[in-house]
Design a protein around this motif. Structure first.
Motif, PDB file in Angstrom:
ATOM      1  N   ALA A 260      -3.684  -3.883   3.095  1.00 55.28           N
ATOM      2  CA  ALA A 260      -2.949  -2.825   3.798  1.00 55.28           C
ATOM      3  C   ALA A 260      -2.110  -2.009   2.812  1.00 55.28           C
ATOM      4  N   LEU A 261      -1.470  -2.685   1.890  1.00 54.23           N
ATOM      5  CA  LEU A 261      -0.650  -1.998   0.902  1.00 54.23           C
ATOM      6  C   LEU A 261      -1.504  -1.081   0.016  1.00 54.23           C
ATOM      7  N   ARG A 262      -2.637  -1.587  -0.432  1.00 61.39           N
ATOM      8  CA  ARG A 262      -3.504  -0.755  -1.282  1.00 61.39           C
ATOM      9  C   ARG A 262      -4.046   0.444  -0.501  1.00 61.39           C
ATOM     10  N   ALA A 263      -4.349   0.227   0.784  1.00 63.21           N
ATOM     11  CA  ALA A 263      -4.839   1.331   1.620  1.00 63.21           C
ATOM     12  C   ALA A 263      -3.780   2.422   1.767  1.00 63.21           C
ATOM     13  N   PRO A 268       0.951  -3.769  -4.416  1.00 60.17           N
ATOM     14  CA  PRO A 268       1.339  -5.008  -3.750  1.00 60.17           C
ATOM     15  C   PRO A 268       2.311  -5.856  -4.572  1.00 60.17           C
ATOM     16  N   GLY A 269       2.404  -5.600  -5.862  1.00 61.32           N
ATOM     17  CA  GLY A 269       3.302  -6.360  -6.718  1.00 61.32           C
ATOM     18  C   GLY A 269       4.740  -5.862  -6.714  1.00 61.32           C
ATOM     19  N   LEU A 270       4.988  -4.739  -6.043  1.00 60.13           N
ATOM     20  CA  LEU A 270       6.355  -4.217  -5.954  1.00 60.13           C
ATOM     21  C   LEU A 270       7.178  -5.030  -4.960  1.00 60.13           C
ATOM     22  N   ILE A 277      11.472   5.547   2.522  1.00 55.97           N
ATOM     23  CA  ILE A 277      11.089   5.553   3.938  1.00 55.97           C
ATOM     24  C   ILE A 277       9.683   6.113   4.127  1.00 55.97           C
ATOM     25  N   ALA A 278       9.300   7.087   3.334  1.00 54.69           N
ATOM     26  CA  ALA A 278       7.956   7.669   3.472  1.00 54.69           C
ATOM     27  C   ALA A 278       6.875   6.618   3.198  1.00 54.69           C
ATOM     28  N   ASP A 279       7.134   5.730   2.224  1.00 54.14           N
ATOM     29  CA  ASP A 279       6.193   4.643   1.935  1.00 54.14           C
ATOM     30  C   ASP A 279       6.059   3.710   3.137  1.00 54.14           C
ATOM     31  N   GLY A 284       3.124   1.646   7.824  1.00 54.86           N
ATOM     32  CA  GLY A 284       3.142   1.273   9.244  1.00 54.86           C
ATOM     33  C   GLY A 284       2.135   2.044  10.073  1.00 54.86           C
ATOM     34  N   LEU A 285       1.990   3.318   9.784  1.00 58.34           N
ATOM     35  CA  LEU A 285       1.093   4.142  10.610  1.00 58.34           C
ATOM     36  C   LEU A 285      -0.370   3.958  10.225  1.00 58.34           C
TER      37      LEU A 285
END
Length: 288
Positions: A260-263, A268-270, A277-279, A284-285
């Motif tokens: 999901a993070l890569r998408a 993912p390592g952060l 907030i934009a991230d 989420g969306l």
């Protein structure tokens, strides 16, 4: 010197007299500290950037120090007060200190965390308040969520809470309040307030926080919050963990979280504190 038709603000003598009349002792439970310095309330109203067209909602008016200054500037003021003794006294205070402006004031006797749009006769365009310090962040977020008409916010909170709300991504104090407040627009500190302008004087300094609601690429609605808020909460629950690990419970597994993070084009390592907030909204969306 006050204009005869304007509001006469409350000073230390008037605050003590009102408290004695009502047999009111400020309580920690309700987060009560009464401002008794007229220059401070003028400063707060000035920083809020109000116009004669603004409909202001004030949370926790107390004895009316800030309320009197607000009616001098705004079109209407709705004061939300949880303490029945204080709410009942406000009309009399206005007849005493601002009789020509009393019709601009409405009072809602209710816990601010339970206030709904239907409770207010006029939907507010601004939130200006010395928030009860024990519930300041929940009240702020509830008011922003419940009243999308609010475009200006100027609130006084504990200094450390002000710092957290206005913190930037990557900061050690950046966290859930910082991210959720910025969902609505830029959050900045608008000054510091000393202890001695209050009765009783609190043990901590206070700070002013300003939020300007702006149009965002995302909808500022319940549907978006329901998808984004749990991810923010999970990311900071164990803030030392990477997002891949911190969000594994939310997404069902570490691999699902990584996918999901890569998408969403997020490493993912952060850790959660590195995302703005934009991230979080994008994550989420796109997950929906």
């Amino acid at each position: 010197m006050e204009e005869p038709s304007g509001a006469q603000l409350l000073g230390p003598v008037e605050i003590r007299a009102l408290a004695e009349k009502l047999d009111v002792t400020p309580t920690k439970k309700l987060g009560q500290n009464f401002v008794h310095d007229p220059n401070t309330v003028r400063r707060i109203v000035g920083a809020a950037g109000l116009t004669a067209e603004d409909h202001v909602v004030e949370v926790g008016p107390g004895l009316g120090s800030l309320t009197l200054a607000l009616v001098d500037v705004a079109k209407t003021v709705t004061a939300v007060e949880i303490d029945p003794r204080l709410a009942a006294e406000l009309p009399a205070t206005f007849q005493w200190r601002a009789p020509d402006l009393a019709d601009k004031l409405s009072i809602v006797l209710k816990d601010a965390l339970q206030v709904k749009q239907a409770d207010l006769a006029v939907q507010p365009t601004a939130l200006v308040a010395n928030l009860p310090y024990n519930v300041s962040v929940p009240v702020l977020l509830h008011m922003m969520e419940e009243f999308p008409t609010i475009t200006k916010v100027l609130v006084m909170v504990q200094a450390e809470v002000a710092d957290r709300l206005a913190a930037d991504p990557g900061s050690k104090i950046y966290g859930v309040p910082s991210v959720k407040a910025s969902f609505y627009g830029p959050v900045t500190k608008a000054g510091s307030i000393g202890k001695n302008v209050f009765w009783p004087a609190p043990k901590i300094e206070s700070g002013l926080v300003k939020i300007t609601r702006v149009e965002t690429p995302w909808q500022q609605d319940d549907e978006t919050r329901k998808k984004v808020w749990p991810i923010i909460d999970a990311a900071f629950l164990q803030r030392r963990k990477t997002l891949r690990a911190a969000l594994s419970g939310y997404f069902g597994s570490a691999q699902a979280a990584e996918d999901a993070l890569r998408a969403a084009n997020i490493d993912p390592g952060l850790r959660g504190e590195k995302l703005d907030i934009a991230d979080y909204v994008r994550l989420g969306l796109q997950e929906a």
